[in-house]
Structures are given as C-alpha cells and as structure tokens.
Design an enzyme around this catalytic site. Structure first.
Site, mmCIF file in Angstrom:
data_model
loop_
_atom_site.group_PDB
_atom_site.id
_atom_site.type_symbol
_atom_site.label_atom_id
_atom_site.label_comp_id
_atom_site.label_asym_id
_atom_site.label_seq_id
_atom_site.Cartn_x
_atom_site.Cartn_y
_atom_site.Cartn_z
ATOM 1 N N ASP A 32 0.826 -1.224 0.000
ATOM 2 C CA ASP A 32 0.000 0.000 0.000
ATOM 3 C C ASP A 32 0.853 1.263 0.000
ATOM 4 O O ASP A 32 0.678 2.156 -0.834
ATOM 5 C CB ASP A 32 -0.900 0.065 1.240
ATOM 6 C CG ASP A 32 -2.106 -0.858 1.140
ATOM 7 O OD1 ASP A 32 -2.468 -1.264 0.022
ATOM 8 O OD2 ASP A 32 -2.676 -1.170 2.204
ATOM 9 N N ARG A 113 -0.196 4.211 17.410
ATOM 10 C CA ARG A 113 -0.566 5.219 16.408
ATOM 11 C C ARG A 113 -0.347 6.662 16.861
ATOM 12 O O ARG A 113 0.174 7.477 16.083
ATOM 13 C CB ARG A 113 -2.012 5.026 15.947
ATOM 14 C CG ARG A 113 -2.251 3.737 15.169
ATOM 15 C CD ARG A 113 -1.377 3.645 13.930
ATOM 16 N NE ARG A 113 -1.769 2.547 13.063
ATOM 17 C CZ ARG A 113 -0.996 1.524 12.727
ATOM 18 N NH1 ARG A 113 0.236 1.438 13.221
ATOM 19 N NH2 ARG A 113 -1.422 0.579 11.923
ATOM 20 N N ASP A 142 -7.545 3.185 12.852
ATOM 21 C CA ASP A 142 -6.231 3.835 12.769
ATOM 22 C C ASP A 142 -6.309 5.221 12.140
ATOM 23 O O ASP A 142 -5.580 6.128 12.530
ATOM 24 C CB ASP A 142 -5.253 2.944 11.999
ATOM 25 C CG ASP A 142 -4.864 1.711 12.818
ATOM 26 O OD1 ASP A 142 -4.874 1.808 14.057
ATOM 27 O OD2 ASP A 142 -4.561 0.670 12.214
ATOM 28 N N SER A 194 -3.864 -9.214 6.797
ATOM 29 C CA SER A 194 -3.502 -7.828 7.069
ATOM 30 C C SER A 194 -2.929 -7.770 8.488
ATOM 31 O O SER A 194 -3.617 -8.083 9.455
ATOM 32 C CB SER A 194 -4.752 -6.943 6.931
ATOM 33 O OG SER A 194 -4.525 -5.727 7.583
HETATM 34 N N1 ARG Z 1 -8.357 -3.793 15.719
HETATM 35 C C1 ARG Z 1 -7.150 -3.277 16.252
HETATM 36 C C2 ARG Z 1 -7.285 -1.793 16.501
HETATM 37 O O1 ARG Z 1 -8.188 -1.169 16.030
HETATM 38 C C3 ARG Z 1 -5.945 -3.618 15.405
HETATM 39 C C4 ARG Z 1 -5.854 -2.836 14.140
HETATM 40 C C5 ARG Z 1 -4.681 -3.237 13.331
HETATM 41 N N2 ARG Z 1 -4.421 -2.234 12.318
HETATM 42 C C6 ARG Z 1 -4.129 -2.498 11.047
HETATM 43 N N3 ARG Z 1 -3.983 -1.488 10.256
HETATM 44 N N4 ARG Z 1 -4.050 -3.728 10.590
HETATM 45 O O2 ARG Z 1 -6.472 -1.225 17.189
#
Ligand code: ARG
Length: 418
Positions: A32, A113, A142, A194
């Site tokens: 990406d 993040r 995110d 992912s």
């Molecule tokens: N569900 C988790 C969260 O919202 C993990 C997210 C993982 N992020 C990703 N871009 N694959 O914090």
C-alpha cells in the site's frame, strides 16, 4: 487503475490538492505505502519524504525499507527507533491502567498510532512538509488515531489518506506496482493477512478471519506457538515491579522495551497470549481480529495481581471502572484528550504502591500467577488465617457489623416481600 476525482474535503485537516507540495509519508515498506509513495508524486506533483518508525515490530530490515523508498523516488528518508519511548511513555501507562479493550485487546496498535503520528508531525515540520500521508483505509480505527493526532498537534499541517480515496483493489495495486517498477515482496498469488505489530503485540485480519464460523488456521500464528504444540514442561518466571512497571525478569534488571521482548519470547514459546476477538470499532463496524500478545498477557496479569494486593477493597472496586474508561479512550483515538491525562494522574497515584514480585507458571497457553510478594501488601498472614482471633481483628465484632451492614437491605426486603 481508475482515475478517481480528488475526494471532497469534509474536514478542516484534509489537504487541498493545490496546496500539496511536500509530503511526509508514513512508510512501512509494504505494498500500500509503496504504491502510495509513487502515486503521490504523480498525482500531486509533490516531493515525498518518508518516515518509518521502529516500534519493535519483529523481523524488519530498516535499511532495506529505506533503500526501497529511495528507489521509488523519496527525496529523503527517515527511520526512527522509538522503542524505548513507546515502552516508557505509552506501554507503561497502559500497564498501570491494566489496559484491555473489550475484555481482551491490549491496545498495541492503538498505543502505537499516536506516537507514530506525533513523530510524523515532528519530522514533517523539520523537513518542511505541508502534508502528512498515511496508508489507513476509511474503515478502521487507525485513521481516527492518526488524523486526530495530526489535527490536534499540528493544525497547520494537512492530511492525505490515498487508500481511503483511491479505487484501487489489491490486484490494481499490484498492476500499478509492476507498471512503475515498484518491487513487490514475495508472490502475489496468495492474499496475505492484514498484519500490524509492535513490541506489545500483533494483529491479523482478513481472509478466513472474516468468517466468524472459521476456527483459526494455525498459519496465522507467528509469535505464539499453538498451545497444543507448546512444551510439556511448565516454566516459572518472576517479574519484579516498581511503581506499577516491570523492572526485572528472573532477578535481572532490564530496560522496559527489552524486558517486554524477553517476556514475549518466553510466553510465545509456551503458547500464551492468543486472543480471538470480536471488536466494536469506533467507526461502527464489528470486526474479528486474531491477536498474539504474549508479553501483554503475562505482564498485565502480573500487574493486576500485584495491584490487587497493595490496594484496598475500595480502590480495587473503583479502579476497574477507570481502567475500562482509559482503555476505551485510547482505543477510540483520544490519546490527547485531557481526560486521559486526568485518569493517568489517578493511575500514577495508585501505582506509587505497586512494587513487589509476582511469580507465574507458563504452561500450554496459560500464564497463572503462583506467588506474590510486596512490602506494601495490605495483607497480614496471621489475620487472614482461619479460626484465630486477636491483634487487629476481633471475631466477636463480626455479628454487630453484619447487623448494621445488612440493615437497609433487610428493611427493603421486608417492605417488598413482607
Ligand atoms: N483492531 C485493532 C485496533 O483497532 C488492530 C488494528 C490493526 N491495524 C491495522 N492497520 N491492521 O487497534
């Protein structure tokens, strides 16, 4: 590839395409963000500076990532090792708050993040960038955490999130990459999970995980041994805490990031820390995630046990609610919200007493607390033992206590049932 119109701007922090000249791209080296690195140069006629943040994601080669960024046309590349800052400023508060969202997610991505976005702001300012770009989709949490951080800390900077806007699927991204000479890791036949990971854990999404009826295929587990394959011999470990944060493993003093790595390795070997989680995302979706968080499973269990020992019944009753609120705020992308630091002040006050040692036994997927000791334990062995009276505790006082303690409940019962 389709040629989408620029997305309409609905938020104050979204970039006006005409004002995008130099972009700081949060670059992971994956498909990406690699496609994005090239696409931004084309689409906006802008220079791209990359930032890659090391939060302890295992098996990453940062010189390869940097080389790739330059090859795809980055004018400058930064790699930052933020492991200790992540451990001390983000994971440590989470430990003091026993932070689990939805009863199972130790928030590793949610904690990472705001730090990544804060660093993006710092490096964007330092490199003369007007815009920050990231690879979040429009469906996840995110984007909330990253956009929210940039908008909070740097109202002068704008954000672009190409994946949220473009109409490229995986196949089109691969085609775009081939067309533009962007190297692609591995084969493109199998759709990968992912993944997001750092020191505190790893998440997998996509593929069969989206089928709620599908029990985990074991190839998803990269950090944690499936419990049935874990060693037949249990292992004992001891974690020493000072003021709510682990400082030593089996008597050896370690910096927090290193301690977390070591505990994670031992726990992973013993099958500890697998969470198969249905999650209420902040953007309304319910999603299933597979988490592997061995260090968090062990350290949070040990911390909670020690806290319980040194706190009074009233503190223990009260804190659980604040812990849940803390986890929710952080999950929901509100790291910079003053309520979070207000809550931290309480967490810190309680954790002043949380020093001592917890022993755990790790065995086939379970981390069980087996020993506890603390100079601050609100515990007196002679008072707790059966039958004996004396000292601070008088058994003859108990009936009077019960009489008054139950008074209102007894009166109400009589009124309703009498
Ligand atoms: N569900 C988790 C969260 O919202 C993990 C997210 C993982 N992020 C990703 N871009 N694959 O914090």
């Amino acid at each position: 590839m389709s040629d989408p119109e620029f997305a309409p701007q609905t938020a104050s922090y979204q970039a006006n395409p005409a004002d995008v000249h130099r972009v700081l791209l949060l670059y992971s080296g994956g498909l990406d963000t690699s496609v994005m690195l090239r696409w931004i140069q084309e689409r906006y006629a802008a220079d791209v500076v990359t930032l890659t943040v090391n939060l302890g994601q295992p098996g990453e080669d940062y010189s390869v990532i940097e080389g790739k960024a330059r090859q795809i046309g980055a004018v400058d590349c930064h790699v930052v090792d933020a492991r200790e800052e992540f451990a001390r400023e983000y994971i440590a508060p989470a430990i003091r708050a026993n932070a689990l969202y939805g009863g199972g997610y130790p928030l590793f991505t949610a904690l990472g993040r705001p730090l990544i976005a804060k660093l993006a702001v710092e490096y964007a300012r330092r490199s003369g960038c007007d815009t920050i770009a990231h690879g979040c989709t429009g469906k996840g949490n995110d984007q909330v955490r990253i956009d929210g951080t940039v908008a909070t800390l740097a109202p002068e900077l704008k954000v672009i999130a190409p994946v949220r806007e473009w109409a490229m699927g995986r196949e089109e991204e691969i085609a775009y990459a081939r067309e533009h000479g962007i190297p692609i890791k591995g084969g493109s036949e199998v759709v990968p999970y992912s993944i997001d990971d750092n020191l505190w854990g790893r998440s997998s999404e996509g593929r069969w995980i989206e089928d709620l009826d599908h029990a985990p295929d074991e190839d998803v587990f990269q950090l944690v041994t499936p419990p049935r394959l874990a060693p037949d011999e249990p292992q004992r470990i001891e974690l020493e805490f000072e003021r709510g944060v682990p400082v030593a493993l089996d008597g050896e003093g370690l910096a927090l990031a290193e301690l977390i790595e070591r505990v994670g390795e031992i726990g992973g070997r013993h099958g500890v820390g697998i969470v198969d989680h249905i999650e209420d995302r902040i953007v309304g979706l319910k999603v299933r995630d597979i988490y592997e968080a061995p260090a968090a499973a062990i350290i949070l269990a040990a911390h909670q046990e020690l806290e319980k020992l040194v706190c009074t019944i009233h503190q223990n009753q009260f804190k659980a609610g604040l812990d849940r609120q803390w986890a929710y705020l952080v999950y929901a992308g509100l790291w910079w919200e003053p309520l979070r630091s207000d809550l931290d002040a309480y967490m810190d006050a309680v954790n002043e007493q949380v020093s001592g040692t917890i022993g755990l036994e790790l065995y086939k997927g379970v981390a069980r607390v087996v020993t506890r000791s603390s100079p601050n334990a609100v515990y007196d062995q002679s008072l707790a033992s059966f039958a004996e009276s004396g000292g601070l505790f008088s058994q003859t006082a108990s009936p009077g206590f019960i009489e008054l303690w139950t008074l209102q409940s007894r009166m109400a019962w009589r009124l309703r049932n009498g």
